[in-house]
Scaffold this active site. Structure first.
Site, PDB file in Angstrom:
ATOM      1  N   HIS A  25       0.694  -1.477   0.219  1.00 15.63           N
ATOM      2  CA  HIS A  25      -0.216   0.232  -0.289  1.00 15.63           C
ATOM      3  C   HIS A  25       0.805   1.528  -0.109  1.00 15.63           C
ATOM      4  O   HIS A  25       0.270   2.457  -0.252  1.00 15.63           O
ATOM      5  CB  HIS A  25      -0.858  -0.410   1.254  1.00 15.63           C
ATOM      6  CG  HIS A  25      -3.086  -1.124   0.454  1.00 15.63           C
ATOM      7  ND1 HIS A  25      -1.697  -2.043   1.668  1.00 15.63           N
ATOM      8  CD2 HIS A  25      -2.878  -0.803  -0.450  1.00 15.63           C
ATOM      9  CE1 HIS A  25      -3.516  -2.576   0.659  1.00 15.63           C
ATOM     10  NE2 HIS A  25      -4.295  -2.144  -0.062  1.00 15.63           N
TER      11      HIS A  25
ATOM     12  N   CYS B  84     -10.003  -3.238 -10.331  1.00 19.33           N
ATOM     13  CA  CYS B  84      -9.552  -1.959  -9.476  1.00 19.33           C
ATOM     14  C   CYS B  84      -7.534  -2.227  -8.954  1.00 19.33           C
ATOM     15  O   CYS B  84      -7.401  -1.772  -8.214  1.00 19.33           O
ATOM     16  CB  CYS B  84     -10.490  -1.513  -8.645  1.00 19.33           C
ATOM     17  SG  CYS B  84     -10.621  -2.837  -7.538  1.00 19.33           S
TER      18      CYS B  84
ATOM     19  N   GLU C 257     -10.262 -11.055  -4.436  1.00 13.01           N
ATOM     20  CA  GLU C 257      -9.338 -11.291  -4.457  1.00 13.01           C
ATOM     21  C   GLU C 257      -8.720 -11.946  -3.602  1.00 13.01           C
ATOM     22  O   GLU C 257      -7.634 -12.315  -3.467  1.00 13.01           O
ATOM     23  CB  GLU C 257      -8.881  -9.389  -3.381  1.00 13.01           C
ATOM     24  CG  GLU C 257     -10.047  -9.028  -2.859  1.00 13.01           C
ATOM     25  CD  GLU C 257      -9.177  -7.729  -2.365  1.00 13.01           C
ATOM     26  OE1 GLU C 257      -8.620  -7.053  -3.165  1.00 13.01           O
ATOM     27  OE2 GLU C 257     -10.024  -7.672  -1.289  1.00 13.01           O
TER      28      GLU C 257
ATOM     29  N   ASN D  44      -4.599  -6.790  -6.629  1.00 14.82           N
ATOM     30  CA  ASN D  44      -2.911  -6.564  -5.810  1.00 14.82           C
ATOM     31  C   ASN D  44      -2.962  -7.870  -4.751  1.00 14.82           C
ATOM     32  O   ASN D  44      -2.064  -8.651  -4.690  1.00 14.82           O
ATOM     33  CB  ASN D  44      -3.224  -5.399  -5.421  1.00 14.82           C
ATOM     34  CG  ASN D  44      -2.832  -4.078  -5.943  1.00 14.82           C
ATOM     35  OD1 ASN D  44      -2.472  -4.464  -7.176  1.00 14.82           O
ATOM     36  ND2 ASN D  44      -3.684  -3.604  -6.142  1.00 14.82           N
ATOM     37  N   ASP D  45      -4.110  -7.925  -4.363  1.00 14.57           N
ATOM     38  CA  ASP D  45      -4.120  -9.073  -3.797  1.00 14.57           C
ATOM     39  C   ASP D  45      -4.828 -10.627  -4.049  1.00 14.57           C
ATOM     40  O   ASP D  45      -4.125 -11.350  -3.456  1.00 14.57           O
ATOM     41  CB  ASP D  45      -5.855  -8.745  -2.402  1.00 14.57           C
ATOM     42  CG  ASP D  45      -5.559  -8.156  -1.280  1.00 14.57           C
ATOM     43  OD1 ASP D  45      -4.028  -8.288  -0.781  1.00 14.57           O
ATOM     44  OD2 ASP D  45      -5.586  -7.185  -1.284  1.00 14.57           O
TER      45      ASP D  45
END
Ligand code: PEP
Ligand code: MG
Length: 573
Positions: free
Chosen positions: A193, A505, A434, A457-458
């Site tokens: 992050h 996203c 995710e 991302n996850d």
């Protein structure tokens, strides 16, 4: 002497400026004045913190196993001695009274004095004891301020480059208020992050430099090439000139892109593509609007909860969501419910999860804290009256979580009905994909949801088993891994078949090298940091869907990474 360091560039562009070191043991804290009648109270606050630190150290000392090396108890005793010395226990209290300043400031001033004195000691061993003073002071400061650590203010005369061992997402958020040109850190992964926030600040930044904090000296001139992940320390004049030129070119490129702001986002063959923005705080809505985002595809609401002692109550949250919804003026605003946990922690968190990314994070946290969740849901629904709001649930892994969430949503709506508060009865509810489990059993989730958003991302972190924040495994982060390609493509396909809108996203959506691939998979909605929006739009405009769809199908069948690489190169040619 000039030298170069290599890390992972997380935000492109070139910054040139002087280094400002944020040490591990940085003693920078909030500075504020107090009223004369608050002196006794402030002194008592310091006393209490010192007492707590003493108790912590004594407890630690008591718990040392008998067979531990003598250095362990030696260091604890030394810390207890430092803590009891009047230079720390009394002098800061005198400073509070004479300067009418807050306790943290008084303590850090005194610590700086002591460190300076230590610096002058000839004896190596004694000189190094300054580290112990710093550690003791940090312990006391931590007790007074919680986990929060203030980022030093950039000097006004010249914006600098912040060099840190590590920065938390909470630290980076503080950047928004300061004028830094860039930041570079020793640790961190590409999709941590911290790195993601660097995008939102739109400043070139690099993580995973390993020894930057030790090798760079205060005030040294640095060139940060965020595009290539390179830092040049103390550059030669010729190199400096070269990079000044490159920086100008870069800025010119960005200006040129600005012309695309009002251009309709559609592929070469005319297919409409929606480009949304990711935001962290309500004010980020301005860059999103400035780049003509079609909506807010991801509002990471947890950033409202960081860097503070008290959680934002329903009214404060309502105001934040209302502001974004109203400013977007009818364009959709997707509020992701609180994704706390992993690398984003609340200040008062006492429990340390053994494996935070796999722990009580996101929707798991909200279901464990229904009161916090209830306030947030009420706040989001109240805001829905002032614009077009959507709710997005992060990190779903089982259908029970979704059922429970939908039940709590019903409860929040019923309580608003009872209070006679207006809200949009048709707020769409979406889920983030995710966790591989959700991706692989998508229909069960999708049936109960109005839309989906893939958090790559996850999804990459959990599929490839690589901690997003750990730079030692950052080399394994690979959006082109066949497992990821197939998982993302499968989610898009299933969502399409079920008639559910789907977006990406995660950072993949803002990576221009992957735009065509995602279009080829059938993606029509992207959400990314506003800084990437025009670059991605430019790529969309130049893309022929028929061509990239064919190449993508071949990529999905390829097993060999080299083959995938070749097809990617062809796709982006
Ligand atoms: C993601 O995981 O891809 C995502 C968009 O959520 P976050 O980065 O906030 O975890
Ligand atoms: Mg996520």
């Amino acid at each position: 002497m000039s030298f170069t360091l290599h890390g992972i560039g997380v935000s492109s562009g070139i910054a040139i400026g002087r280094a400002h070191l944020l040490s591990h043991a940085e003693l920078e804290v909030a500075h504020y004045s107090i009223a004369p009648d608050a002196v006794a109270q402030e002194q008592a606050r310091l006393d209490a913190a010192i007492q707590t630190a003493r108790e912590e150290l004594t407890a630690l000392s008591d718990s040392i196993p008998i067979n531990s090396p003598p250095e362990v108890s030696g260091f604890l005793n030394l810390h207890l001695m430092i803590l009891s010395d009047t230079t720390l226990s009394q002098t800061p209290k005198d400073l509070i009274a004479s300067q009418l300043c807050n306790a943290e400031w008084a303590l850090s001033q005194q610590a700086e004095q002591l460190i300076e004195q230590f610096e002058r000691i000839e004896d190596d061993y004694l000189r190094e004891r300054q580290t112990d003073v710093v550690q003791v002071v940090e312990r006391v400061l931590k007790i007074m301020t919680g986990q929060a650590r203030a980022i030093p203010q950039a000097r006004d005369d010249e914006a600098g480059i912040l060099v840190a061992h590590d920065l938390s997402p909470a630290d980076v958020i503080v950047f928004k208020k300061h004028r830094y040109l860039s930041f570079i850190t020793d640790v961190g992964g590409l999709t941590s992050h911290t790195a993601i926030l660097a995008h939102s600040l739109n400043i070139p930044s690099i993580v995973a430099l390993h020894h930057a904090r030790q090798l760079i000296r205060e005030n040294e001139i640095l060139i940060v090439d965020g595009t290539n992940g390179v830092v040049i320390v103390d550059p030669d004049p010729a190199v400096l000139r070269e990079y000044e030129l490159r920086r100008e070119e870069w800025e010119l490129e960005r200006q040129k892109l600005g012309r695309l702001k009002t251009t309709r986002a559609a592929t070469y063959d005319g297919t409409r593509i929606e480009l949304h923005a990711n935001i962290e705080l309500p004010d980020d809505v301005h860059p999103a609007m400035d780049q003509h985002a079609a909506g807010i595809g991801l509002f990471r609401s947890e950033f409202l909860f960081l860097n503070r002692e008290e959680l934002p109550d329903e009214d404060e949250q309502f105001e934040a969501y209302r502001k974004v919804a109203a400013e977007m003026d009818g364009k959709p605003v997707t509020v992701r419910t609180l994704d706390i946990g992993a690398d984003k922690t609340l200040n008062d968190t006492t429990r340390v999860s053994p494996n935070p990314a796999l722990g009580l994070r996101a929707i798991r946290f909200c279901l464990a804290e229904p009161q916090i969740f209830h306030s947030q849901l009420r706040a989001i629904y109240r805001a829905s009256h002032y614009g077009t709001v959507r709710i997005l649930i992060p990190m779903l892994s089982t259908i029970y979580e979704l059922n429970q969430t939908l039940h709590l949503i019903d409860e929040a709506r019923a309580s608003l009905d009872r209070d006679g508060i207006p809200y949009d009865k048709g707020v769409p509810i979406g889920g983030m994909v995710e966790v591989p489990a959700a991706a692989l059993s998508l229909p069960a989730f999708a049936r109960k949801l109005d839309f989906l958003s893939i958090g790559t991302n996850d999804l990459i972190q959990y599929t490839l088993a690589i901690d997003r924040t750990d730079d030692e495994v950052a080399y394994l982060y690979d959006p082109l891994h066949p497992a990821i390609l197939n998982l993302v493509a499968q989610v898009i396909r299933t969502a399409d078949k079920m008639g559910k809108p789907v977006a990406v996203c995660g950072e993949m959506a803002g990576d221009v090298k992957l735009t065509r691939l995602l279009l080829g998979m059938g993606l029509r909605q992207f959400s990314m940091h506003p800084a990437h929006l025009l670059e991605v739009k430019q790529q969309v405009l130049k893309t022929d869907l028929a061509v990239v769809t064919g190449l993508t199908q071949r990529m999905l069948k390829a097993e060999d990474p080299d083959k995938i690489g070749t097809l990617m190169a062809k796709m982006n040619a």
